[in-house]
Scaffold this active site. Structure first.
Site, mmCIF file in Angstrom:
data_model
loop_
_atom_site.group_PDB
_atom_site.id
_atom_site.type_symbol
_atom_site.label_atom_id
_atom_site.label_comp_id
_atom_site.label_asym_id
_atom_site.label_seq_id
_atom_site.Cartn_x
_atom_site.Cartn_y
_atom_site.Cartn_z
ATOM 1 N N ASP A 145 -43.306 -1.378 28.199
ATOM 2 C CA ASP A 145 -43.285 -0.022 28.272
ATOM 3 C C ASP A 145 -44.664 0.657 27.695
ATOM 4 O O ASP A 145 -45.462 -0.022 27.192
ATOM 5 C CB ASP A 145 -42.184 0.649 27.457
ATOM 6 C CG ASP A 145 -42.195 2.063 27.523
ATOM 7 O OD1 ASP A 145 -42.471 2.682 28.632
ATOM 8 O OD2 ASP A 145 -41.779 2.959 26.567
ATOM 9 N N ASN A 146 -45.175 1.780 28.311
ATOM 10 C CA ASN A 146 -46.321 2.483 27.619
ATOM 11 C C ASN A 146 -47.649 1.703 28.013
ATOM 12 O O ASN A 146 -48.536 1.820 27.280
ATOM 13 C CB ASN A 146 -46.219 2.622 26.149
ATOM 14 C CG ASN A 146 -44.951 3.244 25.885
ATOM 15 O OD1 ASN A 146 -44.219 2.663 25.074
ATOM 16 N ND2 ASN A 146 -44.818 4.334 25.959
ATOM 17 N N GLU A 149 -42.253 9.276 28.219
ATOM 18 C CA GLU A 149 -40.987 9.941 27.859
ATOM 19 C C GLU A 149 -41.228 11.365 27.379
ATOM 20 O O GLU A 149 -41.703 12.001 26.718
ATOM 21 C CB GLU A 149 -40.245 9.054 26.817
ATOM 22 C CG GLU A 149 -40.990 8.963 25.260
ATOM 23 C CD GLU A 149 -42.063 7.582 25.498
ATOM 24 O OE1 GLU A 149 -42.179 7.040 26.763
ATOM 25 O OE2 GLU A 149 -41.948 7.091 24.424
ATOM 26 N N ASP A 187 -41.865 -2.987 23.468
ATOM 27 C CA ASP A 187 -42.024 -1.497 23.329
ATOM 28 C C ASP A 187 -42.377 -1.572 21.734
ATOM 29 O O ASP A 187 -41.982 -0.637 21.046
ATOM 30 C CB ASP A 187 -40.653 -0.697 23.893
ATOM 31 C CG ASP A 187 -41.029 0.582 23.825
ATOM 32 O OD1 ASP A 187 -41.900 0.978 23.884
ATOM 33 O OD2 ASP A 187 -40.027 1.257 23.771
HETATM 34 N N1 SAM Z 1 -37.500 0.476 22.182
HETATM 35 C C1 SAM Z 1 -37.540 1.892 21.664
HETATM 36 C C2 SAM Z 1 -36.670 2.760 22.561
HETATM 37 O O1 SAM Z 1 -37.299 2.934 23.557
HETATM 38 O O2 SAM Z 1 -35.603 3.445 22.112
HETATM 39 C C3 SAM Z 1 -38.546 2.536 20.999
HETATM 40 C C4 SAM Z 1 -39.459 1.773 20.252
HETATM 41 S S1 SAM Z 1 -40.755 2.530 19.488
HETATM 42 C C5 SAM Z 1 -41.743 2.894 20.493
HETATM 43 C C6 SAM Z 1 -41.880 1.088 18.681
HETATM 44 C C7 SAM Z 1 -41.033 0.578 17.254
HETATM 45 O O3 SAM Z 1 -41.534 -0.632 17.180
HETATM 46 C C8 SAM Z 1 -41.285 1.298 16.057
HETATM 47 O O4 SAM Z 1 -39.981 1.721 15.494
HETATM 48 C C9 SAM Z 1 -41.966 0.306 15.110
HETATM 49 O O5 SAM Z 1 -41.539 0.551 13.828
HETATM 50 C C10 SAM Z 1 -41.485 -1.128 15.879
HETATM 51 N N2 SAM Z 1 -42.613 -1.975 15.536
HETATM 52 C C11 SAM Z 1 -43.869 -1.805 15.967
HETATM 53 N N3 SAM Z 1 -44.522 -3.299 15.571
HETATM 54 C C12 SAM Z 1 -43.759 -3.890 15.373
HETATM 55 C C13 SAM Z 1 -43.555 -5.222 15.022
HETATM 56 N N4 SAM Z 1 -45.002 -6.068 15.162
HETATM 57 N N5 SAM Z 1 -42.304 -6.062 14.807
HETATM 58 C C14 SAM Z 1 -41.235 -5.334 14.713
HETATM 59 N N6 SAM Z 1 -41.348 -4.100 14.889
HETATM 60 C C15 SAM Z 1 -42.488 -3.166 15.263
HETATM 61 MG MG MG Z 2 -42.071 3.065 24.737
#
Ligand code: SAM
Ligand code: MG
Length: 214
Positions: free
Chosen positions: A169-170, A199, A141
């Protein structure tokens, strides 16, 4: 002084949720995101699908890619059996700081290891740094263009075993077309779509569950 959305989300948890009760933490976040500000948590509708897959797999080792404020982390960790371990990766330090407080409010800090940094850097270090043999369950995610390269990286690093379940997800909104094309056509996976909604909206989205065949 200006606050950020994650800080306001944490404020809603501290105001409305009971310490040590994961369900109340999830409820406070869902209320905040339904009535006050949208945020990119998996949310309650897809969260129920996530719950059922986690319960079915009953994993001892879990990897979550993308923590954000810790909503899905709390959701997954609250369903884990005793002694199970969830490693969650987040590369934004501001989000990680909020997530640590949300996870602690839920009383789940002993089950969760929040690791700060990019998935592409940490996946190759999982075995030596965290003593992981293989993961039983992986929740994808993070940023959507990373699903496919990180899945191939987990394969190369030997982190998947016959029966490992990936849940992404997504896959429709924002969408992960290259990942879906790979995971649905590779003989190494058996894959299934769970239709739902983005969501806190009525827009179609869903989760893709893919079982690694070894
Ligand atoms: N899983 C969470 C939830 O459902 O509560 C939502 C996660 S949000 C959609 C995506 C997150 O992934 C963001 O906070 C972003 O900073 C982090 N992110 C994106 N690419 C990443 C990567 N390559 N490594 C670590 N974190 C990453
Ligand atoms: Mg998501």
């Amino acid at each position: 002084t200006q606050s950020t959305r994650p800080q306001r989300l944490l404020g809603a948890v501290q105001k409305n949720a009971t310490r040590g009760q994961p369900h109340s933490v999830l409820k406070a976040i869902d209320q905040f995101c339904t009535h006050t500000e949208w945020a990119m948590n998996v949310g309650d509708e897809k969260g129920c699908i996530l719950d059922s897959v986690v319960s079915e797999v009953n994993p001892a080792t879990v990897l979550e890619l993308g923590t954000y404020c810790g909503y899905s982390t709390v959701r997954i960790a609250s369903l884990l059996p005793p002694h199970a371990k969830l490693i969650t990766l987040e590369f934004n330090p501001d989000f990680a700081a909020i997530a640590r407080q949300v996870i602690a409010w839920a009383g789940l800090e002993d089950k969760v290891q929040l690791v700060e940094g990019a998935s592409g850097d940490w996946i190759p270090k999982m075995k030596e740094q965290f003593g992981i043999t293989t993961f039983d369950f992986v929740f994808l995610d993070h940023w959507k263009d990373r699903y496919l390269p990180d899945t191939k990286l987990m394969e190369e690093c030997g982190l998947l075993r016959k029966g490992t379940v990936l849940l992404a997800d997504n896959v429709i909104c924002p969408g992960t077309p290259d990942y879906l094309e790979y995971i649905r056509n590779s003989p190494r996976y058996k894959s299934q779509y769970f239709k739902s909604h983005l969501e806190y909206t009525k827009v179609e989205d869903g989760l893709e569950k893919s079982v690694f065949q070894g």
